[in-house]
Design a protein around this motif. Structure first.
Motif, PDB file in Angstrom:
ATOM      1  N   GLY A 158      42.088  60.266 -16.131  1.00  0.00           N
ATOM      2  CA  GLY A 158      41.564  58.913 -16.041  1.00  0.00           C
ATOM      3  C   GLY A 158      42.279  57.954 -16.978  1.00  0.00           C
ATOM      4  O   GLY A 158      41.864  56.815 -17.155  1.00  0.00           O
ATOM      5  N   HIS A 177      42.826  58.466 -11.892  1.00  0.00           N
ATOM      6  CA  HIS A 177      42.144  59.092 -10.762  1.00  0.00           C
ATOM      7  C   HIS A 177      42.769  58.533  -9.487  1.00  0.00           C
ATOM      8  O   HIS A 177      42.869  57.313  -9.332  1.00  0.00           O
ATOM      9  N   VAL A 237      35.094  51.384  -5.053  1.00  0.00           N
ATOM     10  CA  VAL A 237      35.005  52.631  -5.818  1.00  0.00           C
ATOM     11  C   VAL A 237      33.740  52.579  -6.658  1.00  0.00           C
ATOM     12  O   VAL A 237      33.392  51.539  -7.224  1.00  0.00           O
ATOM     13  N   CYS A 268      31.943  54.319  -9.962  1.00  0.00           N
ATOM     14  CA  CYS A 268      32.236  55.121 -11.154  1.00  0.00           C
ATOM     15  C   CYS A 268      30.925  55.421 -11.881  1.00  0.00           C
ATOM     16  O   CYS A 268      30.165  54.508 -12.214  1.00  0.00           O
ATOM     17  N   CYS A 294      29.987  56.332 -15.161  1.00  0.00           N
ATOM     18  CA  CYS A 294      30.740  56.296 -16.417  1.00  0.00           C
ATOM     19  C   CYS A 294      30.377  57.435 -17.375  1.00  0.00           C
ATOM     20  O   CYS A 294      31.248  57.990 -18.034  1.00  0.00           O
ATOM     21  N   VAL A 347      25.521  53.539 -11.109  1.00  0.00           N
ATOM     22  CA  VAL A 347      26.895  53.595 -10.618  1.00  0.00           C
ATOM     23  C   VAL A 347      27.493  52.197 -10.758  1.00  0.00           C
ATOM     24  O   VAL A 347      26.891  51.208 -10.350  1.00  0.00           O
ATOM     25  N   TRP A 351      30.129  49.763  -9.417  1.00  0.00           N
ATOM     26  CA  TRP A 351      30.948  49.581  -8.225  1.00  0.00           C
ATOM     27  C   TRP A 351      31.972  48.477  -8.476  1.00  0.00           C
ATOM     28  O   TRP A 351      31.657  47.447  -9.054  1.00  0.00           O
ATOM     29  N   ARG A 387      41.393  49.521 -14.215  1.00  0.00           N
ATOM     30  CA  ARG A 387      40.377  50.097 -15.085  1.00  0.00           C
ATOM     31  C   ARG A 387      38.979  49.839 -14.560  1.00  0.00           C
ATOM     32  O   ARG A 387      38.711  48.810 -13.941  1.00  0.00           O
ATOM     33  N   CYS A 388      38.087  50.766 -14.828  1.00  0.00           N
ATOM     34  CA  CYS A 388      36.664  50.555 -14.567  1.00  0.00           C
ATOM     35  C   CYS A 388      36.179  49.506 -15.567  1.00  0.00           C
ATOM     36  O   CYS A 388      36.479  49.612 -16.762  1.00  0.00           O
ATOM     37  N   CYS A 402      33.615  51.597 -18.363  1.00  0.00           N
ATOM     38  CA  CYS A 402      34.042  52.679 -19.260  1.00  0.00           C
ATOM     39  C   CYS A 402      35.541  52.679 -19.555  1.00  0.00           C
ATOM     40  O   CYS A 402      35.990  53.339 -20.484  1.00  0.00           O
ATOM     41  N   SER A 445      37.973  53.851 -17.544  1.00  0.00           N
ATOM     42  CA  SER A 445      38.700  54.907 -16.844  1.00  0.00           C
ATOM     43  C   SER A 445      39.617  54.275 -15.804  1.00  0.00           C
ATOM     44  O   SER A 445      39.271  53.287 -15.163  1.00  0.00           O
ATOM     45  N   TYR A 504      41.928  54.056 -12.307  1.00  0.00           N
ATOM     46  CA  TYR A 504      41.939  54.488 -10.906  1.00  0.00           C
ATOM     47  C   TYR A 504      43.154  53.883 -10.227  1.00  0.00           C
ATOM     48  O   TYR A 504      43.536  52.747 -10.527  1.00  0.00           O
TER      49      TYR A 504
END
Length: 126
Positions: free
Chosen positions: A69, A75, A86, A88, A90, A97, A99, A109-110, A113, A115, A117
């Motif tokens: 990640g 990911h 998507v 996530c 976290c 979740v 989105w 990045r999310c 968090c 992470s 993608y």
């Protein structure tokens, strides 16, 4: 009286009828056993089974691989279009979740968090 009439007519029918050999019916299993799933599959099911034998996952039915990640190892998210939504989770035991839209190009990045993608192109087998 009725019993005698029925008996006579049954005897006459048996005597006057020609004896022809009865054709024995063969069962499908008698020829070689029960066919396997691969032998019975047709169409889209057969395509999916053949793809699974070669190790590909044509419709992303299996669990995705684990990635770090990070920006260097994001990911990977397959998509047949140039964007995909998507979700996530976290934290492992979090029930919410996050989105967000993932667009084609560099890793994103999310927003919660951090992470990473990345969207990768995917083509359907048919």
């Amino acid at each position: 009286m009725a019993a005698r009439l029925l008996l006579r007519s049954a005897v006459r029918a048996a005597v006057t009828r020609r004896a022809s050999p009865a054709v024995a019916l063969s069962r499908g299993m008698a020829a070689g056993g029960i066919p396997t799933d691969e032998e019975q599959a047709t169409g889209l099911e057969k395509t999916i089974m053949n793809a699974m034998k070669t190790g590909t996952d044509p419709y992303n039915m299996l669990k995705p691989k684990e990635y770090a990640g990070s920006k260097s190892d994001p990911h990977l998210v397959p998509s047949i279009t140039n964007k995909r939504i998507v979700g996530c989770v976290c934290e492992e035991d979090n029930t919410a979740v996050v989105w967000f839209w993932l667009h084609e190009g560099e890793a994103q990045r999310c927003p919660s968090c951090g992470s990473h993608y990345k969207l990768v192109p995917h083509e359907l087998p048919h």
